[in-house]
Design a protein around this motif. Structure first.
Motif, PDB file in Angstrom:
ATOM      1  N   THR A  26      76.630  15.703   1.962  1.00  0.00           N
ATOM      2  CA  THR A  26      76.260  17.050   1.178  1.00  0.00           C
ATOM      3  C   THR A  26      75.945  16.116  -0.011  1.00  0.00           C
ATOM      4  O   THR A  26      76.728  14.968  -0.702  1.00  0.00           O
ATOM      5  CB  THR A  26      77.106  17.807   0.654  1.00  0.00           C
ATOM      6  N   GLU A  28      77.426  16.812  -3.207  1.00  0.00           N
ATOM      7  CA  GLU A  28      79.100  16.993  -3.749  1.00  0.00           C
ATOM      8  C   GLU A  28      79.929  15.848  -2.949  1.00  0.00           C
ATOM      9  O   GLU A  28      81.417  15.615  -3.048  1.00  0.00           O
ATOM     10  CB  GLU A  28      80.190  18.032  -3.577  1.00  0.00           C
ATOM     11  N   ASN A  30      81.792  12.290  -2.078  1.00  0.00           N
ATOM     12  CA  ASN A  30      82.286  11.674  -2.772  1.00  0.00           C
ATOM     13  C   ASN A  30      82.467  10.290  -1.677  1.00  0.00           C
ATOM     14  O   ASN A  30      82.478  10.186  -0.350  1.00  0.00           O
ATOM     15  CB  ASN A  30      83.666  11.830  -3.276  1.00  0.00           C
ATOM     16  N   THR A  67      79.163  10.732  -6.867  1.00  0.00           N
ATOM     17  CA  THR A  67      79.164  11.512  -5.377  1.00  0.00           C
ATOM     18  C   THR A  67      77.583  10.731  -5.075  1.00  0.00           C
ATOM     19  O   THR A  67      76.879  10.491  -5.806  1.00  0.00           O
ATOM     20  CB  THR A  67      79.376  12.871  -5.601  1.00  0.00           C
TER      21      THR A  67
END
Length: 84
Positions: A26, A28, A30, A67
């Protein structure tokens, strides 16, 4: 290329380069904590991005990337700078 298209492209690239589950990636995610990418992998990614886009991320920009969304944003900003 839109931001969404860039995200898809970057996520596909990461999945291929590092044998990751594409469905789990995604904006997000990391790179280091979630995807277990180390500093050598990050350099490989930077080189691959330059080869495929012709755009080089400056080291100070790349150091701040954490990210997948950060990668996408950096490419969007670089593209905008080159268009200006």
């Amino acid at each position: 290329m839109s931001r969404e298209e860039l995200y898809t492209w970057v996520a596909d690239l990461l999945a291929e380069m590092f044998e990751l589950d594409r469905a789990s990636l995604t904006l997000e995610s990391n790179l280091y904590a979630d995807l277990d990418i180390d500093s050598i992998d990050a350099v490989d990614l930077a080189v691959k991005l330059k080869q495929m886009t012709g755009m080089r991320l400056q080291p100070e920009v790349f150091k701040q990337i954490r990210t997948i969304g950060d990668v996408v944003d950096a490419l969007v900003n670089l593209k905008a700078e080159q268009s200006a």
